[in-house]
Design an enzyme around this catalytic site. Sequence first.
Site, PDB file in Angstrom:
ATOM      1  N   THR A  15     -23.342  32.597 -14.513  1.00  0.00           N
ATOM      2  CA  THR A  15     -23.086  33.819 -14.470  1.00  0.00           C
ATOM      3  C   THR A  15     -23.340  35.046 -15.531  1.00  0.00           C
ATOM      4  O   THR A  15     -23.380  36.363 -15.174  1.00  0.00           O
ATOM      5  CB  THR A  15     -21.857  33.883 -13.856  1.00  0.00           C
ATOM      6  OG1 THR A  15     -20.818  33.729 -14.962  1.00  0.00           O
ATOM      7  CG2 THR A  15     -21.391  33.157 -12.724  1.00  0.00           C
ATOM      8  N   GLU A  30      -9.779  26.863 -21.735  1.00  0.00           N
ATOM      9  CA  GLU A  30      -9.642  28.355 -21.857  1.00  0.00           C
ATOM     10  C   GLU A  30      -8.518  28.291 -20.729  1.00  0.00           C
ATOM     11  O   GLU A  30      -7.664  29.292 -20.924  1.00  0.00           O
ATOM     12  CB  GLU A  30     -10.937  28.901 -21.757  1.00  0.00           C
ATOM     13  CG  GLU A  30     -10.918  30.306 -21.881  1.00  0.00           C
ATOM     14  CD  GLU A  30     -12.119  30.921 -21.800  1.00  0.00           C
ATOM     15  OE1 GLU A  30     -13.033  30.748 -22.790  1.00  0.00           O
ATOM     16  OE2 GLU A  30     -12.720  31.417 -20.638  1.00  0.00           O
ATOM     17  N   GLY A  59     -20.999  30.239 -18.751  1.00  0.00           N
ATOM     18  CA  GLY A  59     -21.827  31.071 -18.980  1.00  0.00           C
ATOM     19  C   GLY A  59     -23.493  30.879 -18.276  1.00  0.00           C
ATOM     20  O   GLY A  59     -23.872  31.834 -17.788  1.00  0.00           O
ATOM     21  N   GLU A  60     -23.907  29.704 -18.179  1.00  0.00           N
ATOM     22  CA  GLU A  60     -25.169  29.595 -17.759  1.00  0.00           C
ATOM     23  C   GLU A  60     -25.407  30.059 -16.097  1.00  0.00           C
ATOM     24  O   GLU A  60     -26.294  30.529 -15.765  1.00  0.00           O
ATOM     25  CB  GLU A  60     -25.968  28.217 -17.950  1.00  0.00           C
ATOM     26  CG  GLU A  60     -25.171  27.077 -17.216  1.00  0.00           C
ATOM     27  CD  GLU A  60     -24.342  26.501 -18.160  1.00  0.00           C
ATOM     28  OE1 GLU A  60     -23.958  25.205 -17.716  1.00  0.00           O
ATOM     29  OE2 GLU A  60     -23.978  26.839 -19.213  1.00  0.00           O
TER      30      GLU A  60
END
Length: 126
Positions: free
Chosen positions: A30, A93, A27-28
């Site tokens: 892209t 994931e 997350g942070e």
Amino acid sequence: MVIPNVSFSSPASSHPWNHDVFLSFKGENTHNTFIGHLHHALIEKGLKTFRDDMDLQKRDEISLALLEAIEQSKIFILVFSKNYTTSTWCLDELIKILECQKLIGQIVRPIFYDVDPLDVRKQLEK
């Protein structure tokens, strides 16, 4: 951003899909730049795209809803960025995605964002 026409024919073409594309990313690195543009471009092409909310990644374990989203997606776009492999969330994931690819036959496509593919493969830092 131009997204080429993508064919989703796969061995699992009769599987009940809820999502055309599942975006996997850290997350942070892209979320507000590349992923946002990619997500928008996929939606403009008419593809139902699952993008994990950054708040979900603050928990320790992957939720059942996220695991179901992975199982119910036709194609995975894995965006490997500099810190992707430092996240146990992302790695868990990724394991689930690769298990589904093997069992169900989904398509997996990697994108190397601001990182050399060899760095990811060999876990090197520059």
